[in-house]
Write a protein that holds these residues in place. Structure first.
Motif, PDB file in Angstrom:
ATOM      1  N   ALA A  69      42.054  28.130  47.152  1.00  0.00           N
ATOM      2  CA  ALA A  69      42.229  27.737  45.749  1.00  0.00           C
ATOM      3  C   ALA A  69      41.718  28.825  44.806  1.00  0.00           C
ATOM      4  N   ILE A  70      40.571  29.451  45.143  1.00  0.00           N
ATOM      5  CA  ILE A  70      40.033  30.534  44.302  1.00  0.00           C
ATOM      6  C   ILE A  70      41.014  31.704  44.285  1.00  0.00           C
ATOM      7  N   ASN A  71      41.493  32.091  45.467  1.00  0.00           N
ATOM      8  CA  ASN A  71      42.430  33.218  45.547  1.00  0.00           C
ATOM      9  C   ASN A  71      43.771  32.878  44.899  1.00  0.00           C
ATOM     10  N   GLY A  72      44.169  31.614  45.001  1.00  0.00           N
ATOM     11  CA  GLY A  72      45.410  31.177  44.348  1.00  0.00           C
ATOM     12  C   GLY A  72      45.300  31.246  42.829  1.00  0.00           C
ATOM     13  N   ALA A  73      44.148  30.831  42.310  1.00  0.00           N
ATOM     14  CA  ALA A  73      43.921  30.904  40.860  1.00  0.00           C
ATOM     15  C   ALA A  73      43.918  32.358  40.393  1.00  0.00           C
ATOM     16  N   SER A  74      43.306  33.230  41.197  1.00  0.00           N
ATOM     17  CA  SER A  74      43.272  34.664  40.877  1.00  0.00           C
ATOM     18  C   SER A  74      44.686  35.249  40.841  1.00  0.00           C
ATOM     19  N   ALA A  75      45.489  34.908  41.851  1.00  0.00           N
ATOM     20  CA  ALA A  75      46.863  35.423  41.921  1.00  0.00           C
ATOM     21  C   ALA A  75      47.710  34.896  40.758  1.00  0.00           C
ATOM     22  N   ALA A  76      47.528  33.606  40.428  1.00  0.00           N
ATOM     23  CA  ALA A  76      48.306  32.999  39.340  1.00  0.00           C
ATOM     24  C   ALA A  76      47.988  33.675  38.005  1.00  0.00           C
ATOM     25  N   LEU A  77      46.706  33.939  37.740  1.00  0.00           N
ATOM     26  CA  LEU A  77      46.323  34.611  36.495  1.00  0.00           C
ATOM     27  C   LEU A  77      46.826  36.047  36.462  1.00  0.00           C
ATOM     28  N   ALA A  78      46.723  36.727  37.618  1.00  0.00           N
ATOM     29  CA  ALA A  78      47.152  38.129  37.680  1.00  0.00           C
ATOM     30  C   ALA A  78      48.657  38.256  37.446  1.00  0.00           C
ATOM     31  N   LEU A  79      49.434  37.275  37.935  1.00  0.00           N
ATOM     32  CA  LEU A  79      50.893  37.332  37.803  1.00  0.00           C
ATOM     33  C   LEU A  79      51.381  36.795  36.458  1.00  0.00           C
ATOM     34  N   SER A  80      50.483  36.138  35.713  1.00  0.00           N
ATOM     35  CA  SER A  80      50.878  35.613  34.399  1.00  0.00           C
ATOM     36  C   SER A  80      50.734  36.715  33.347  1.00  0.00           C
ATOM     37  N   ASP A  81      51.152  36.408  32.112  1.00  0.00           N
ATOM     38  CA  ASP A  81      50.990  37.389  31.025  1.00  0.00           C
ATOM     39  C   ASP A  81      49.694  37.156  30.252  1.00  0.00           C
ATOM     40  N   ILE A  82      48.832  36.260  30.785  1.00  0.00           N
ATOM     41  CA  ILE A  82      47.544  35.975  30.136  1.00  0.00           C
ATOM     42  C   ILE A  82      46.630  37.188  30.303  1.00  0.00           C
ATOM     43  N   TRP A  84      43.703  39.156  31.308  1.00  0.00           N
ATOM     44  CA  TRP A  84      42.619  38.848  32.254  1.00  0.00           C
ATOM     45  C   TRP A  84      42.342  40.102  33.061  1.00  0.00           C
ATOM     46  N   ASN A  85      41.085  40.453  33.206  1.00  0.00           N
ATOM     47  CA  ASN A  85      40.724  41.714  33.848  1.00  0.00           C
ATOM     48  C   ASN A  85      40.519  41.572  35.355  1.00  0.00           C
ATOM     49  N   GLY A  86      41.390  40.821  36.000  1.00  0.00           N
ATOM     50  CA  GLY A  86      41.314  40.612  37.453  1.00  0.00           C
ATOM     51  C   GLY A  86      42.155  41.631  38.184  1.00  0.00           C
ATOM     52  N   PRO A  87      42.533  41.355  39.413  1.00  0.00           N
ATOM     53  CA  PRO A  87      42.254  40.110  40.137  1.00  0.00           C
ATOM     54  C   PRO A  87      40.888  40.124  40.822  1.00  0.00           C
ATOM     55  N   ILE A  88      40.522  38.936  41.345  1.00  0.00           N
ATOM     56  CA  ILE A  88      39.346  38.817  42.196  1.00  0.00           C
ATOM     57  C   ILE A  88      39.798  38.346  43.571  1.00  0.00           C
ATOM     58  N   ALA A 121      35.161  41.517  42.720  1.00  0.00           N
ATOM     59  CA  ALA A 121      36.173  42.238  41.949  1.00  0.00           C
ATOM     60  C   ALA A 121      36.388  43.602  42.592  1.00  0.00           C
ATOM     61  N   SER A 122      37.290  44.386  42.020  1.00  0.00           N
ATOM     62  CA  SER A 122      37.578  45.708  42.584  1.00  0.00           C
ATOM     63  C   SER A 122      36.333  46.595  42.524  1.00  0.00           C
ATOM     64  N   GLN A 123      36.342  47.662  43.331  1.00  0.00           N
ATOM     65  CA  GLN A 123      35.226  48.612  43.437  1.00  0.00           C
ATOM     66  C   GLN A 123      33.952  47.936  43.947  1.00  0.00           C
ATOM     67  N   ASN A 124      34.135  46.954  44.873  1.00  0.00           N
ATOM     68  CA  ASN A 124      33.005  46.279  45.532  1.00  0.00           C
ATOM     69  C   ASN A 124      32.014  45.639  44.554  1.00  0.00           C
ATOM     70  N   GLN A 125      32.549  45.069  43.482  1.00  0.00           N
ATOM     71  CA  GLN A 125      31.704  44.385  42.502  1.00  0.00           C
ATOM     72  C   GLN A 125      31.576  42.904  42.882  1.00  0.00           C
ATOM     73  N   VAL A 126      30.389  42.343  42.654  1.00  0.00           N
ATOM     74  CA  VAL A 126      30.154  40.913  42.905  1.00  0.00           C
ATOM     75  C   VAL A 126      30.374  40.140  41.608  1.00  0.00           C
ATOM     76  N   VAL A 127      31.160  39.047  41.682  1.00  0.00           N
ATOM     77  CA  VAL A 127      31.442  38.225  40.506  1.00  0.00           C
ATOM     78  C   VAL A 127      30.747  36.864  40.598  1.00  0.00           C
ATOM     79  N   MET A 128      30.727  36.289  41.793  1.00  0.00           N
ATOM     80  CA  MET A 128      30.135  34.962  41.955  1.00  0.00           C
ATOM     81  C   MET A 128      29.672  34.795  43.400  1.00  0.00           C
ATOM     82  N   ILE A 155      41.920  41.285  49.848  1.00  0.00           N
ATOM     83  CA  ILE A 155      42.647  40.262  49.082  1.00  0.00           C
ATOM     84  C   ILE A 155      43.023  40.812  47.709  1.00  0.00           C
ATOM     85  N   ILE A 156      42.084  41.511  47.075  1.00  0.00           N
ATOM     86  CA  ILE A 156      42.349  42.094  45.747  1.00  0.00           C
ATOM     87  C   ILE A 156      43.514  43.076  45.821  1.00  0.00           C
ATOM     88  N   GLN A 157      43.517  43.918  46.845  1.00  0.00           N
ATOM     89  CA  GLN A 157      44.606  44.894  47.006  1.00  0.00           C
ATOM     90  C   GLN A 157      45.945  44.195  47.212  1.00  0.00           C
TER      91      GLN A 157
END
Length: 683
Positions: A69-82, A84-88, A121-128, A155-157
């Motif tokens: 669900a987390i990865n699905g939400a990330s993909a949905a936001l990344a593919l939308s025009d909203i 957002w500085n993702g993906p995660i 997030a990208s570049q081995n950053q921790v978000v949560m 997953i991010i790639q």
């Protein structure tokens, strides 16, 4: 919002309407995890309503769907025009037999010492981060985080490749709600010195500091409205907020000063009290600075454990639990008024965190269901970690044989970022943060554990990611603070009390032979219902001949004992020998046969017409049998299914000779004693 669908697990909801109704605890907690993972990556000043719905469409029963669900939400936001500085990317990390496993199956998780969710997030950053651990060592925990972050990059790639293939173009936002630089500069000139004085005066407590800042706010906003009459109200308010935030953060970054006068790694003053109320099974008051929490412990029968619903069990493998922690945060805890309604998402999340912190120290074979309630009496800093500390003391006060004490602490973060690159140039970690340090800071890092290891972790960020290095430092700083807190707690109560309180509940076992079960339970469970109504005890069946009796108080158990002896006193059974002949007295004539007693205090049993005579008869009167008449019968043991006595008069009319036996060795229902090894009748 994350919603589990019954159809996804091939089930139909078990409620009256047979459809999905309100959200379950699991759904709310998963929704919070998704929210905390994606929220930090929205642009600053983006306040347009955005809703993400994660509906579970199909579940295989092998893997937990929350990571998907987390990865699905990330993909949905990344593919939308909203914007957002993702993906995660998110993964679950388990630890089975010392081996780190990425995205373990539900079966593997049942034997895992760690349940860690890493959102990166990208570049081995921790978000949560969200973790529950079976008191694992710090080095194992840190290693699991590093491995988890590494696997999120794949997953991010994958999502980035998908975005590239789709040619997604983000829309241009009409307006980002921020403070204009000229108004900010004016606010700074007007209020800088006043705000600085308030933040550097360590004599202020939460209320007086808030009142002083609010007074300056009102004065400054009035002056700004006069100078900028065309400015929007939020621009005026936000300008003051920006100035206050910058002053507060620069004090920490440049002068290593905190508003209450502590240095960066110091704890606030801690006070602990236990056994606050004699009648409660266990209680403790934990105070850290201006955060005060009252924790109570209540024992009840195993029947009172939390029963999981069919859908949650099918989807996520959630089972019944006999330990729970309920967290309450009333409005007066922050000197406010508000409508006191049911539990909100925040209370559920904070309670779940404190529950996860304490669960690893609860003994598996404890004979009661345990409920810890945590009521926040005042709050200025992490009340969930105070709940873990207070809950640990309350459990020890109640006499629960916990494996060790648990303490928790919140770590904050103040950073200085390079505006061009977006990298963190400098940062300060703060131990045991205040509410204002959480509000103006960049991170809320909560960690709980024992002297040996870690039991729970929750990390929320306002930044779009931080390096692993900062997380490792925060764990180290939290570990040092945790040890200091445990030392203070141990001065109040170092180990569990050897005995539970006299006012506490009692559990005893009863051995009920099959032959006595009907007598003990009564028709339609009448005796058990009457016992529960009169004494308040709960009776539950453990196996075929053993029952558990739970009494809320010792006096209730005493009443229950008397009740049980009363209903069973006229049923003292003698040791009958298989194949022996006994003299029976007829007590009642029925159409189907006669009721007989083999000895005076026995419950009458039916001697059926088919066993009265070699000839076929339809009524006992055909043989001239009367009430009070004595007849000879042969004993053939008991029916293995219902325990009823099997007697026959017909068999004695055959030529075989028999010997009359003497009745000895009385035996009855055993309450709280040793369970007999063999059945009461020899067969």
């Amino acid at each position: 919002d994350y919603r589990q669908k019954a159809a996804a697990a091939g089930r139909i909801p078990t409620n009256y309407l047979r459809r999905e109704l309100g959200s379950t605890d699991k759904e709310i907690l998963t929704s919070r995890v998704i929210d905390r993972s994606i929220r930090p990556l929205f642009p600053a000043g983006y306040f347009y309503d955005t809703q993400i719905l994660c509906n579970l469409l199909a579940v295989d029963g092998v893997n937990d769907p929350d990571i998907l669900a987390i990865n699905g939400a990330s993909a949905a936001l990344a593919l939308s025009d909203i914007p957002w500085n993702g993906p995660i990317g998110a993964v679950r990390v388990g630890l089975v037999d010392g081996e780190t496993i990425i995205n373990p199956t539900r079966k593997q998780m049942s034997s895992s010492a760690l349940n860690l969710i890493v959102a990166g997030a990208s570049q081995n950053q921790v978000v949560m981060l969200e973790a529950t651990a079976e008191n694992i060592l710090q080095q194992d925990f840190c290693h699991a985080i590093k491995v988890g972050v590494k696997h999120t990059q794949q997953i991010i790639q994958g999502i980035q490749q998908l975005v590239k293939e789709q040619g997604v173009v983000k829309r241009t936002v009409q307006k980002l709600f921020g403070a204009p630089e000229e108004i900010v500069e004016c606010a700074k000139n007007l209020a800088f010195n006043k705000i600085y004085e308030v933040f550097t005066d360590s004599s202020h407590d939460k209320i007086s500091r808030d009142e002083a800042i609010n007074k300056i706010r009102l004065e400054t906003e009035e002056q700004l409205k006069e100078k900028f009459p065309e400015a929007e109200p939020y621009e005026i308010m936000e300008s003051f907020n920006v100035v206050s935030k910058d002053i507060f953060r620069n004090l920490v970054l440049n002068e290593y000063r905190r508003c209450d006068g502590r240095d960066l790694t110091s704890l606030r003053e801690i006070k602990c009290e236990v056994n606050m109320f004699k009648m409660l099974h266990g209680s403790a008051l934990f105070q850290r600075g201006q955060t005060q929490v009252l924790c109570t412990v209540t024992f009840d029968s195993i029947e009172s454990s939390v029963k999981s619903d069919v859908i949650s069990t099918a989807v996520s493998g959630i089972k019944d639990k006999n330990f729970m922690l309920h967290y309450e945060f009333p409005p007066y805890a922050t000197n406010e008024i508000g409508k006191v309604t049911g539990m909100n998402r925040r209370e559920l999340g904070h309670g779940a965190l404190a529950e996860r912190a304490l669960k690893p120290i609860i003994p598996q074979d404890f004979p009661f269901t345990i409920r810890v309630t945590s009521e926040v009496l005042e709050s200025n800093g992490s009340s969930s970690m105070a709940s873990a500390c207070g809950g640990s003391l309350a459990l020890m006060d109640a006499g629960v044989p916990v494996s060790s004490a648990v303490a928790g602490v919140a770590i904050g973060l103040i950073t200085k970022c390079n505006l061009e690159k977006g990298d963190i140039e400098d940062y300060r970690l703060l131990t045991d943060i205040l509410g204002i340090e959480d509000y103006y800071g960049d991170m809320d890092f909560k960690m709980a554990g024992t002297n040996k290891g870690i039991t729970a972790l929750q990390v929320d960020l306002k930044l779009p990611g931080i390096p692993i290095k900062i997380v490792m430092e925060a764990i180290q700083q939290a570990t040092a603070a945790k040890r200091d807190i445990l030392q203070i707690m141990n001065q109040t109560l170092a180990k569990p009390r050897p005995n539970r309180k006299e006012s506490g509940p009692v559990v005893e076992t009863i051995h009920v032979p099959l032959s006595k079960r009907l007598r003990f339970i009564g028709p339609g469970a009448y005796n058990l219902k009457k016992l529960q109504a009169q004494t308040g005890v709960t009776v539950s069946q453990l196996d075929e001949e053993t029952y558990s009796v739970f009494a809320p108080t010792p006096s209730a158990m005493h009443e229950a004992r008397e009740f049980i002896h009363e209903i069973c006193k006229d049923d003292q059974e003698v040791n009958l020998e298989f194949g022996a002949v006994y003299t029976a007295t007829i007590t009642e004539i029925r159409d189907s046969g006669v009721m007989v007693k083999l000895y005076p205090n026995m419950t009458p049993v039916l001697l059926h017409n088919s066993q009265l005579d070699q000839r076929k008869i339809k009524h006992p009167s055909a043989l001239g049998l009367e009430v009070g008449q004595e007849i000879q019968v042969k004993y053939f043991g008991r029916d293995p299914t219902d325990g009823r006595m099997r007697l026959s008069r017909k068999i004695l009319q055959s030529p075989a000779t028999t010997v009359l036996k003497t009745l000895t060795d009385k035996n009855s229902i055993v309450l709280g004693g040793t369970i007999p090894q063999s059945s009461t009748s020899s067969q």
